[in-house]
Design a protein around this motif. Structure first.
Motif, PDB file in Angstrom:
ATOM      1  N   LEU B 204       0.838  -1.209   0.000  1.00 39.26           N
ATOM      2  CA  LEU B 204       0.000   0.000   0.000  1.00 39.26           C
ATOM      3  C   LEU B 204       0.869   1.254   0.000  1.00 39.26           C
ATOM      4  N   LEU B 205       2.008   1.175   0.677  1.00 40.47           N
ATOM      5  CA  LEU B 205       2.945   2.312   0.657  1.00 40.47           C
ATOM      6  C   LEU B 205       3.432   2.566  -0.767  1.00 40.47           C
ATOM      7  N   LYS B 206       3.599   1.474  -1.528  1.00 37.05           N
ATOM      8  CA  LYS B 206       4.033   1.618  -2.919  1.00 37.05           C
ATOM      9  C   LYS B 206       2.855   1.838  -3.852  1.00 37.05           C
ATOM     10  N   LYS B 207       1.681   1.885  -3.288  1.00 31.64           N
ATOM     11  CA  LYS B 207       0.432   2.101  -4.043  1.00 31.64           C
ATOM     12  C   LYS B 207       0.256   1.069  -5.162  1.00 31.64           C
ATOM     13  N   GLN B 208       0.593  -0.184  -4.878  1.00 27.39           N
ATOM     14  CA  GLN B 208       0.371  -1.226  -5.889  1.00 27.39           C
ATOM     15  C   GLN B 208      -0.642  -2.255  -5.370  1.00 27.39           C
ATOM     16  N   HIS B 209      -1.398  -2.857  -6.288  1.00 29.95           N
ATOM     17  CA  HIS B 209      -2.455  -3.812  -5.932  1.00 29.95           C
ATOM     18  C   HIS B 209      -3.300  -3.281  -4.776  1.00 29.95           C
ATOM     19  N   VAL B 210      -3.756  -2.041  -4.918  1.00 29.74           N
ATOM     20  CA  VAL B 210      -4.371  -1.372  -3.772  1.00 29.74           C
ATOM     21  C   VAL B 210      -5.616  -2.104  -3.259  1.00 29.74           C
ATOM     22  N   ASP B 211      -6.477  -2.491  -4.183  1.00 28.80           N
ATOM     23  CA  ASP B 211      -7.699  -3.176  -3.746  1.00 28.80           C
ATOM     24  C   ASP B 211      -7.360  -4.487  -3.033  1.00 28.80           C
ATOM     25  N   ILE B 337      -6.341  -0.892  17.257  1.00 22.61           N
ATOM     26  CA  ILE B 337      -7.424   0.079  17.512  1.00 22.61           C
ATOM     27  C   ILE B 337      -7.188   1.334  16.664  1.00 22.61           C
ATOM     28  N   VAL B 338      -5.947   1.794  16.636  1.00 24.87           N
ATOM     29  CA  VAL B 338      -5.617   2.940  15.776  1.00 24.87           C
ATOM     30  C   VAL B 338      -5.999   2.610  14.327  1.00 24.87           C
ATOM     31  N   GLY B 339      -5.627   1.392  13.911  1.00 26.20           N
ATOM     32  CA  GLY B 339      -5.928   0.970  12.543  1.00 26.20           C
ATOM     33  C   GLY B 339      -7.427   0.974  12.266  1.00 26.20           C
ATOM     34  N   TRP B 340      -8.199   0.631  13.270  1.00 25.87           N
ATOM     35  CA  TRP B 340      -9.647   0.589  13.103  1.00 25.87           C
ATOM     36  C   TRP B 340     -10.179   1.968  12.700  1.00 25.87           C
ATOM     37  N   PHE B 341      -9.634   3.000  13.315  1.00 22.60           N
ATOM     38  CA  PHE B 341     -10.106   4.354  12.987  1.00 22.60           C
ATOM     39  C   PHE B 341      -9.580   4.842  11.641  1.00 22.60           C
ATOM     40  N   LEU B 342      -8.471   4.264  11.217  1.00 24.91           N
ATOM     41  CA  LEU B 342      -7.878   4.707   9.944  1.00 24.91           C
ATOM     42  C   LEU B 342      -8.298   3.821   8.778  1.00 24.91           C
ATOM     43  N   ARG B 343      -9.134   2.817   9.035  1.00 28.00           N
ATOM     44  CA  ARG B 343      -9.349   1.767   8.032  1.00 28.00           C
ATOM     45  C   ARG B 343      -9.929   2.294   6.723  1.00 28.00           C
ATOM     46  N   LYS B 344     -10.634   3.431   6.761  1.00 32.24           N
ATOM     47  CA  LYS B 344     -11.259   3.955   5.548  1.00 32.24           C
ATOM     48  C   LYS B 344     -10.263   4.738   4.711  1.00 32.24           C
ATOM     49  N   ARG B 345      -9.159   5.188   5.306  1.00 28.73           N
ATOM     50  CA  ARG B 345      -8.184   5.982   4.541  1.00 28.73           C
ATOM     51  C   ARG B 345      -6.765   5.449   4.788  1.00 28.73           C
ATOM     52  N   LEU B 346      -6.633   4.143   4.608  1.00 28.71           N
ATOM     53  CA  LEU B 346      -5.346   3.491   4.865  1.00 28.71           C
ATOM     54  C   LEU B 346      -4.229   4.030   3.981  1.00 28.71           C
ATOM     55  N   LEU B 353       1.034   3.010   8.010  1.00 27.29           N
ATOM     56  CA  LEU B 353       1.488   1.868   7.206  1.00 27.29           C
ATOM     57  C   LEU B 353       2.948   1.548   7.501  1.00 27.29           C
ATOM     58  N   TRP B 354       3.751   2.587   7.659  1.00 30.18           N
ATOM     59  CA  TRP B 354       5.159   2.367   8.027  1.00 30.18           C
ATOM     60  C   TRP B 354       5.270   1.648   9.375  1.00 30.18           C
ATOM     61  N   VAL B 355       4.484   2.125  10.332  1.00 32.82           N
ATOM     62  CA  VAL B 355       4.529   1.492  11.657  1.00 32.82           C
ATOM     63  C   VAL B 355       4.161   0.014  11.538  1.00 32.82           C
ATOM     64  N   MET B 356       3.110  -0.282  10.782  1.00 30.34           N
ATOM     65  CA  MET B 356       2.661  -1.673  10.674  1.00 30.34           C
ATOM     66  C   MET B 356       3.661  -2.533   9.901  1.00 30.34           C
ATOM     67  N   LEU B 357       4.339  -1.935   8.934  1.00 30.24           N
ATOM     68  CA  LEU B 357       5.383  -2.679   8.226  1.00 30.24           C
ATOM     69  C   LEU B 357       6.507  -3.037   9.191  1.00 30.24           C
ATOM     70  N   LEU B 358       6.938  -2.038   9.954  1.00 34.93           N
ATOM     71  CA  LEU B 358       8.048  -2.275  10.887  1.00 34.93           C
ATOM     72  C   LEU B 358       7.631  -3.163  12.054  1.00 34.93           C
ATOM     73  N   ALA B 359       6.319  -3.298  12.261  1.00 34.38           N
ATOM     74  CA  ALA B 359       5.840  -4.101  13.399  1.00 34.38           C
ATOM     75  C   ALA B 359       5.846  -5.599  13.105  1.00 34.38           C
ATOM     76  N   ILE B 360       6.113  -6.004  11.858  1.00 34.48           N
ATOM     77  CA  ILE B 360       6.063  -7.441  11.534  1.00 34.48           C
ATOM     78  C   ILE B 360       6.858  -8.304  12.520  1.00 34.48           C
ATOM     79  N   PRO B 361       8.102  -7.940  12.872  1.00 33.40           N
ATOM     80  CA  PRO B 361       8.853  -8.845  13.762  1.00 33.40           C
ATOM     81  C   PRO B 361       8.367  -8.859  15.212  1.00 33.40           C
TER      82      PRO B 361
END
Lengths: 342, 438
Positions: B204-211, B337-346, B353-361
């Protein structure tokens, strides 16, 4: 007594099914560098066992688990005694398992070469070492009164142990070659067929030597001499080996493979029956031997596990037979091209 | 080093490596089965592509989980033969049941799923994935019941120098094991959800395969939110039960030395095991430990000083692993919970998105720490209160174990590198393009 005896033969049966099913995977994996001339051949060989090997390997896990549950002392003493051999088997199985999944994920000859080697080593080594281990059990292992193994890996590599290893490798090579005649097509299937024809006399020769050597090196025949009706089991093994040749000449490859399965199961049972009631005979003193009676779990555990196994194993067999039916036809080019598979 | 220490290291290495792959498969298998069901129900091709993309990532992890699991079953015999002979009557049964009722199903049907796309109807193929997912989780339940028995043995009697089963029902309804299940399985789902959200965030950060990745992210978000909250709740219940069953573990988790009412939790401390105190203590919350352990700020909590020295677990690793796990476990619901509020404009919320990418480990770290806490915190016992780890190893030469330990580190190290390389590669490559624009 009855319960422990039932468990002894169930234990043998689980190992026999493991060798019957995963045996052809070991065989194909060992033949892989020799029969897999082209990339298509190699993929064909992987696809021939691909859908089934994983389920086959669980027979090993179940055989191991049941050994642990039904005969804990035997499980403890056997696996710690055979430490180095078993660890080699485990490492080999790890490499084999990931190779199927990893090999075709990167388009690089060097990458593929690594996993090709792992497929061979990961199939040949377990085939050989399982044979060595079982032959040593038939023969007796130097364990003392505390169940401590007085030897090392090289103690196991004695003539009779090695002969057992060679026998297992031959059994599985033929078993694998026959499975390839069923699932491969064209040139590869023909080469597998002609190889089966050449392997058959080798296996027969080794099997005869093993039967004679068992008389010299092991006490296996004592049970048979006490109860001659038991000679039916080795007789079935002989009939099954002859059956392989007969069906091979008829080009009834699936029947030949079934005869090969029967050969493997009856060979294992030849040993298991001769072993009874010993599970892990001591070559130092028969007093130290682990038997179905002195190494078993409590009657309650044996009963509960018997119920579990009697309920679950028939179901497992039913869905595995279904899986075999689903994947017993020729591997098609469409399947080879399908990118979801390996 | 002696056989016991070498065998412990080997078992720890093998378990923790195994545990890098299995939790993901527990959660991801269910998510993939859900996607395939959605495809069957709606006929929407995107769900099919999602099934195949996440399915491939699932399969690599599955393969690594399976092959590393086999060695564990056999290591009880090879390295822990005295333990095996002592507990086989009960522990061995649970492993055997796991293999015969669950692992068989999972392994047979995974082959059918991989190779059966054109051989089965769509419906049957999706059902096969549900069988795989269900069996995988049932498998975990039996393994955790086995571990639960080591933590808190029940339903047995000691006869002829070993533990023998007297009450099978007690063993399979062991509260310790059930709480481990209730805590561990949602943790696995949290890990899978964060894995899915993190990889989706990258695309999503790269804006590819967005759907494609918005849908994937949202599935991960719902599952992550629910499961991470369950983890917190069952974690709390588990802590109360540990207080009752394993007071030494609780005391070590908090580096708590003095038995006292209104026992505090210390945010940061440096345990000094030799002098039975903490060198540095920062952020004392009076009564918090009493509340954690007994849900009562005035309750008395046993300190390490009242536990015999030879029955105390190593304090530092227990203390650190607990803290890390709890801190991360608190973070996960907050992030979702933060993501829940942002879910419409991810796509616009790039920082998130950066935080969630870095949160993988992070869930990986949390789940490994949970495992360390459970196992190291149980020391010096291998079966709590019954058998010490020191008396459980096989009578084999240390050199043998040394050799295989080196082998494990080499083989697993290389497999780990190859495995994560493949996972990262596939994840970055993204899904196959939709058929219409192919």
């Amino acid at each position: 007594m009855v319960l422990q005896t039932v468990w002894f033969f169930l234990w043998g049966l689980l190992w026999a099914i493991f060798f019957m099913t995963d045996g052809f995977d070991f065989g194909i994996g060992t033949l892989y560098p020799f029969l897999g001339k082209s990339e298509r051949d190699k993929n064909m060989m992987i696809h021939a066992m691909g859908p089934l090997w994983d389920g086959n390997e669980v027979w090993l896990i179940t055989a191991g688990g049941v050994t642990f549950a039904a005969f804990p002392l035997f499980y403890a003493v056997m696996f710690s005694s055979l430490y180095s051999a078993l660890m080699l088997i485990l490492f080999a199985l790890i490499l084999r398992g990931v190779s199927f999944e990893f090999r075709n994920k990167v388009e690089s000859p060097a990458w593929k070469k690594v996993w090709d080697t792992c497929i061979f080593v990961g199939s040949f080594l377990p085939a050989l070492l399982f044979g060595v281990a079982f032959a040593n059990i038939f023969q007796g292992v130097p364990i003392d009164q505390d169940g401590i193994f007085q030897g090392n890996l090289f103690t196991l590599l004695n003539p009779y142990g090695l002969l057992g290893g060679v026998l297992f490798v031959c059994l599985f090579l033929l078993h694998g070659a026959l499975w390839l005649t069923i699932r491969a097509d064209g040139d590869l299937a023909q080469r597998a067929e002609s190889l089966s024809g050449k392997l058959w006399p080798v296996l027969t020769g080794v099997a005869v030597v093993f039967l004679v050597a068992s008389y010299i090196f092991t006490p296996l025949y004592n049970n048979y001499l006490a109860n001659p009706v038991l000679f039916l089991v080795p007789a079935i093994a002989v009939a099954a080996i002859v059956g392989i040749k007969y069906f091979l000449m008829q080009k009834a490859f699936f029947k030949a493979w079934l005869a090969s399965s029967a050969t493997i199961v009856s060979c294992i049972f030849f040993g298991i029956i001769g072993l009874y009631p010993n599970l892990f005979p001591s070559s130092i003193d028969a007093k130290y031997s682990l038997t179905a009676f002195n190494a078993s779990s409590s009657p309650l555990t044996l009963k509960i596990m018997l119920i579990v196994v009697l309920l679950s194993i028939p179901v497992v067999l039913a869905y595995q037979i279904w899986a075999y039916k689903l994947f017993s036809g020729k591997v098609t080019d469409e399947e080879l091209a399908h990118e979801e598979t390996y | 080093m002696d056989v016991v220490m070498l065998s412990r290291l080997q078992f720890a290495a093998a378990t923790m490596f195994h545990f890098l792959f299995v939790p993901l498969t527990l959660g991801l298998s269910v998510l993939v089965a859900y996607m395939e069901t959605q495809y069957v129900r709606t006929g929407d091709e995107t769900y099919l592509r999602m099934t195949k993309f996440w399915g491939k990532l699932f399969l690599i992890n599955f393969a690594l989980g399976v092959v590393t699991g086999i060695t564990l079953e056999f290591q009880f015999g090879t390295n822990w033969s005295r333990y095996s002979a002592y507990v086989g009557d009960i522990f061995g049964s649970l492993l055997a049941i796991e293999a015969s009722v669950a692992f068989f199903l999972e392994s047979t049907f995974i082959g059918i799923w991989i190779f059966g796309w054109n051989k089965l109807s769509k419906k049957a193929h999706a059902t096969v994935m549900w069988l795989v997912a269900g069996a995988g989780n049932v498998s975990a339940i039996w393994i955790l019941l086995a571990n639960g028995w080591m933590q808190h043995p029940v339903g047995f009697t000691i006869r002829d120098g070993r533990a023998e089963l007297t009450d099978f029902l007690a063993v399979v309804t062991n509260k310790f094991g059930l709480l481990e299940i209730a805590h561990m399985i949602p943790s696995a789902f949290t890990l899978a959800a964060f894995f899915m959200m993190g990889i989706s965030a990258w695309h999503l950060l790269k804006k590819q395969h967005v759907d494609f990745f918005t849908r994937s992210f949202n599935i991960g978000l719902v599952v992550g939110l629910v499961s991470s909250l369950i983890v917190v709740i069952t974690g709390d219940m588990h802590a109360v039960h540990v207080t009752q069953t394993q007071p030494a573990k609780l005391a070590a988790m908090e580096s708590h030395w003095e038995t006292q009412p209104q026992a505090p939790i210390v945010m940061f401390a440096v345990p000094d095991e030799k002098n039975e105190r903490n060198k540095i203590e920062i952020g004392r919350l009076p009564g918090a430990l009493s509340f954690l352990g007994h849900h009562d700020v005035n309750a008395v909590v046993t300190g390490l000083k009242d536990i015999p020295k030879d029955e105390r677990p190593p304090v530092l690793p227990t203390f650190v692993s607990f803290r890390t796990m709890v801190a991360l476990g608190t973070l996960f619901p907050l992030l979702t919970i933060v993501g829940w509020f942002l879910r419409k404009r991810l796509v616009e919320s790039r920082w998130y998105l950066w935080v969630m990418l870095l949160a993988i480990p992070l869930p990986y770290l949390a789940i490994e720490m949970g495992w360390v806490l459970a196992e190291v915190g149980r020391q010096p016992w291998i079966v709590y209160g019954l058998l010490k780890t020191a008396n459980a190893a096989s009578p084999i030469a240390a050199s043998q174990v040394m050799t295989t330990l080196v082998g494990f580190i080499l083989v697993y190290g290389l497999l780990g590198i190859a495995g994560f390389y493949l996972i990262a590669n596939l994840a970055k490559k993204g899904p196959e393009p939709a058929t219409e624009d192919a």
